[in-house]
Design an enzyme around this catalytic site. Structure first.
Site, PDB file in Angstrom:
ATOM      1  N   ASP A  24       0.535  -1.243   0.120  1.00 37.69           N
ATOM      2  CA  ASP A  24       0.146   0.283   0.442  1.00 37.69           C
ATOM      3  C   ASP A  24       0.730   1.034  -0.164  1.00 37.69           C
ATOM      4  OD1 ASP A  24      -2.717   1.982   0.136  1.00 37.69           O
ATOM      5  OD2 ASP A  24      -2.913   1.621   2.174  1.00 37.69           O
ATOM      6  N   ARG A  36       0.957   8.001  -2.471  1.00 35.87           N
ATOM      7  CA  ARG A  36       0.532   8.387  -1.622  1.00 35.87           C
ATOM      8  C   ARG A  36       2.558   9.039  -1.594  1.00 35.87           C
ATOM      9  NH1 ARG A  36      -1.539   6.033   2.836  1.00 35.87           N
ATOM     10  NH2 ARG A  36      -1.895   4.092   2.017  1.00 35.87           N
ATOM     11  N   TRP A  37       3.136   7.967  -2.193  1.00 32.68           N
ATOM     12  CA  TRP A  37       4.844   7.684  -2.055  1.00 32.68           C
ATOM     13  C   TRP A  37       5.012   8.701  -3.502  1.00 32.68           C
ATOM     14  CZ3 TRP A  37       7.751   7.265  -6.154  1.00 32.68           C
ATOM     15  CH2 TRP A  37       9.303   7.468  -6.066  1.00 32.68           C
ATOM     16  N   ARG A  69       0.702   9.029  -9.537  1.00 34.46           N
ATOM     17  CA  ARG A  69       0.641   8.273  -9.060  1.00 34.46           C
ATOM     18  C   ARG A  69       1.399   6.578  -9.434  1.00 34.46           C
ATOM     19  NH1 ARG A  69      -3.423   7.402  -5.438  1.00 34.46           N
ATOM     20  NH2 ARG A  69      -3.686   5.599  -5.836  1.00 34.46           N
ATOM     21  N   HIS A  80       3.425   3.222  -8.909  1.00 32.28           N
ATOM     22  CA  HIS A  80       3.319   2.262  -9.151  1.00 32.28           C
ATOM     23  C   HIS A  80       4.239   1.144  -9.437  1.00 32.28           C
ATOM     24  CE1 HIS A  80      -0.784   2.357  -7.422  1.00 32.28           C
ATOM     25  NE2 HIS A  80      -1.330   2.883  -9.113  1.00 32.28           N
ATOM     26  N   TRP A 111     -11.317  -1.818  -9.010  1.00 32.05           N
ATOM     27  CA  TRP A 111     -11.856  -1.429 -10.381  1.00 32.05           C
ATOM     28  C   TRP A 111     -12.947  -0.003 -10.636  1.00 32.05           C
ATOM     29  CZ3 TRP A 111     -10.564  -4.501 -14.545  1.00 32.05           C
ATOM     30  CH2 TRP A 111     -10.482  -5.837 -14.333  1.00 32.05           C
ATOM     31  N   ARG A 126     -10.724   1.901  -9.612  1.00 33.23           N
ATOM     32  CA  ARG A 126     -10.160   3.407  -9.947  1.00 33.23           C
ATOM     33  C   ARG A 126     -10.758   3.965 -11.654  1.00 33.23           C
ATOM     34  NH1 ARG A 126      -5.052   2.523  -6.363  1.00 33.23           N
ATOM     35  NH2 ARG A 126      -5.888   1.677  -4.368  1.00 33.23           N
ATOM     36  N   LEU A 177      11.093 -20.921  -3.976  1.00 34.13           N
ATOM     37  CA  LEU A 177      10.232 -19.713  -3.371  1.00 34.13           C
ATOM     38  C   LEU A 177       8.794 -20.073  -4.672  1.00 34.13           C
ATOM     39  CD1 LEU A 177       9.371 -17.493  -1.440  1.00 34.13           C
ATOM     40  CD2 LEU A 177      10.035 -16.127  -3.562  1.00 34.13           C
ATOM     41  N   ARG A 224      -5.528  -2.301   8.145  1.00 35.87           N
ATOM     42  CA  ARG A 224      -6.554  -2.642   7.601  1.00 35.87           C
ATOM     43  C   ARG A 224      -6.343  -4.582   6.333  1.00 35.87           C
ATOM     44  NH1 ARG A 224      -8.107   2.237   6.588  1.00 35.87           N
ATOM     45  NH2 ARG A 224      -6.978   1.940   4.361  1.00 35.87           N
ATOM     46  N   LEU A 225      -6.932  -4.903   6.956  1.00 36.16           N
ATOM     47  CA  LEU A 225      -7.046  -6.220   6.050  1.00 36.16           C
ATOM     48  C   LEU A 225      -7.286  -6.051   4.627  1.00 36.16           C
ATOM     49  CD1 LEU A 225      -7.424  -9.392   8.018  1.00 36.16           C
ATOM     50  CD2 LEU A 225      -5.611  -8.728   6.815  1.00 36.16           C
ATOM     51  N   SER A 226      -8.478  -5.514   4.435  1.00 35.49           N
ATOM     52  CA  SER A 226      -9.123  -4.927   3.145  1.00 35.49           C
ATOM     53  C   SER A 226      -9.396  -5.852   1.882  1.00 35.49           C
ATOM     54  CB  SER A 226      -8.284  -4.052   2.543  1.00 35.49           C
ATOM     55  OG  SER A 226      -7.913  -2.865   2.932  1.00 35.49           O
TER      56      SER A 226
HETATM   57  C1  FPP Z   1      -1.232   0.473  -3.392  1.00 35.62           C
HETATM   58  O1  FPP Z   1      -0.655   1.547  -3.682  1.00 35.62           O
HETATM   59  C2  FPP Z   1      -0.772  -0.147  -4.371  1.00 35.62           C
HETATM   60  C3  FPP Z   1      -1.849  -1.026  -5.796  1.00 35.62           C
HETATM   61  C4  FPP Z   1      -3.319  -1.183  -5.472  1.00 35.62           C
HETATM   62  C5  FPP Z   1      -0.935  -1.705  -6.443  1.00 35.62           C
HETATM   63  C6  FPP Z   1       0.624  -2.286  -6.325  1.00 35.62           C
HETATM   64  C7  FPP Z   1       1.222  -3.401  -7.770  1.00 35.62           C
HETATM   65  C8  FPP Z   1       2.377  -3.118  -7.644  1.00 35.62           C
HETATM   66  C9  FPP Z   1       3.275  -2.931  -7.120  1.00 35.62           C
HETATM   67  C10 FPP Z   1       2.489  -3.456  -9.560  1.00 35.62           C
HETATM   68  C11 FPP Z   1       2.261  -4.537  -9.874  1.00 35.62           C
HETATM   69  C12 FPP Z   1       2.555  -5.786  -9.469  1.00 35.62           C
HETATM   70  C13 FPP Z   1       3.702  -7.369  -9.465  1.00 35.62           C
HETATM   71  C14 FPP Z   1       3.607  -8.332  -8.503  1.00 35.62           C
HETATM   72  C15 FPP Z   1       4.649  -6.843 -10.460  1.00 35.62           C
HETATM   73  P1  FPP Z   1      -2.152   2.826  -3.920  1.00 35.62           P
HETATM   74  O2  FPP Z   1      -2.067   3.064  -5.358  1.00 35.62           O
HETATM   75  O3  FPP Z   1      -2.812   2.131  -3.306  1.00 35.62           O
HETATM   76  O4  FPP Z   1      -1.299   3.648  -2.802  1.00 35.62           O
HETATM   77  P2  FPP Z   1      -2.034   5.622  -2.096  1.00 35.62           P
HETATM   78  O5  FPP Z   1      -2.550   4.211  -0.961  1.00 35.62           O
HETATM   79  O6  FPP Z   1      -1.397   5.870  -1.353  1.00 35.62           O
HETATM   80  O7  FPP Z   1      -3.662   5.522  -2.408  1.00 35.62           O
END
Ligand code: FPP
Length: 248
Positions: free
Chosen positions: A18, A22-23, A31, A35, A67, A69, A129, A192-194
Site C-alpha cells: 500500500d 501517496r509515495w 501516481r 506504481h 476496478w 479506480r 520460493l 486493515r486487511l481490506s
Molecule cells: C497500493 O498503492 C498498490 C496497488 C494498488 C498496486 C500494487 C501493484 C504493484 C506494485 C505493481 C504490480 C505488481 C506486481 C506483482 C509486479 P495505492 O495506489 O493504493 O497507494 P495509495 O493508497 O497511496 O493511493
C-alpha cells in the site's frame, strides 16, 4: 513464554503493498510513477524472501475493489504486471521460483490471462520460493466461489451436507495446498486487511509498517522479520505450537 528465539523463518509471508499513490504525491509525481517504483520494491522483496528461506510470498497486486479506480490507472496496473512477467519470468524461473496466481480469472482481459497461465506453467516444477500473485483477488469473492463449488458438489450428490467442513472449504479456496500465512505485512501505516486472505488469516501475525510500498526495502523486510521472531504464537492454546491442524 515461548517466542521465535529459534528464528525459524515464517513459511508464508503475505504483503498488502500500500501507498504507491501517496509515495508519488509526496514527490509531486503522478501516481503511475509510484506504481512503477512499486515494481522495483517487488523485485527486491522477492529476492530477499528467497534468501531468507521463506517458502511462500503472497503479494496483493490488484484487488477486486481496484476496478473502482480510473480506467487509466487500472490499465497502468495491468500493464505493469504484464511487463513484470515478460521481463522477469526467465529470471524467476532460473532462480527456481514457482509462480502461482490467486483471484478470479473470469473477468480478466484476454491479454493478461495467457501471460499469468504461462508464468504458472513455466515454473510449475520449481521447488524454491513460491511467489503467489493475488490479482483480481478479493477474499469474500474467493470464499463465495468456494461456497458455490461446495453447493454444486452437494447438489450433484458428490458430497454430503455434513461433509461441509472447514477443510472442505479450504480445499476449494484459490490457496488450496498452501500453508496459511504466518505473517501478513501491510505498508503505509494503514491498519486493515481490506478483503485480503480473510479465511487464511485466522492465526496470522499482523504487522503494519509506516513505509510506503516503494520504500519497502530489504531493511524494512528484515526489520519486520525481527519483530515477528519476537512475537509469541499460541494458536488458541497455551504454547507456541499448533495444538490442532490449523494449517489445513
Ligand atoms: C497500493 O498503492 C498498490 C496497488 C494498488 C498496486 C500494487 C501493484 C504493484 C506494485 C505493481 C504490480 C505488481 C506486481 C506483482 C509486479 P495505492 O495506489 O493504493 O497507494 P495509495 O493508497 O497511496 O493511493
Amino acid at each position: 513464554m515461548s517466542t521465535h528465539d529459534h528464528r525459524q523463518p515464517p513459511e508464508h509471508v503475505a504483503i498488502i503493498m500500500d501507498g504507491n499513490g501517496r509515495w508519488a504525491s509526496a514527490r509531486g509525481l503522478p501516481r503511475t510513477v509510484g506504481h512503477r517504483q512499486g515494481v522495483e520494491a517487488v523485485r527486491e522483496c522477492v529476492r530477499c524472501a528467497g534468501e531468507v528461506g521463506i517458502r511462500y510470498l503472497t503479494l496483493f497486486a490488484f484487488s477486486s475493489e481496484n476496478w473502482r479506480r480510473p480506467e487509466a490507472e487500472i490499465s497502468d496496473l495491468f500493464g505493469l504486471l504484464r511487463a513484470f512477467i515478460r521481463r522477469d519470468l526467465a529470471e524467476l524461473h532460473r532462480a527456481n521460483v514457482r509462480v502461482r496466481v490467486i483471484g478470479d480469472r473470469h473477468n480478466l482481459k484476454s491479454d493478461i490471462l495467457p501471460l499469468l497461465v504461462e508464468a504458472e506453467e513455466t515454473t510449475r516444477a520449481n521447488t524454491g520460493l513460491t511467489l503467489v500473485i493475488a490479482f483480481n483477488y478479493g477474499s469474500r469473492d474467493e470464499i463465495a466461489r468456494a461456497a458455490a463449488a461446495l453447493a454444486a458438489d452437494v447438489a450433484a450428490g458428490r458430497l454430503s451436507a455434513d461433509a461441509v467442513t472447514a477443510d472442505a472449504i479450504a480445499g476449494r479456496l484459490d490457496t488450496v495446498g498452501m500453508p496459511d500465512p504466518d505473517l501478513i505485512i501491510r505498508t503505509s501505516g494503514e491498519e486493515r486487511l481490506s478483503n485480503f486472505l480473510l479465511w487464511q488469516a485466522a492465526y496470522s501475525e499482523l504487522m503494519f509498517v509506516p513505509e510506503f510500498w516503494p520504500d519497502f526495502s530489504r531493511e524494512t523486510f528484515l526489520g519486520a522479520l525481527e519483530r515477528y521472531y519476537a512475537r509469541e504464537r499460541r494458536f488458541g492454546g497455551l504454547t507456541a505450537e499448533p495444538a490442532i491442524a490449523v494449517r489445513s
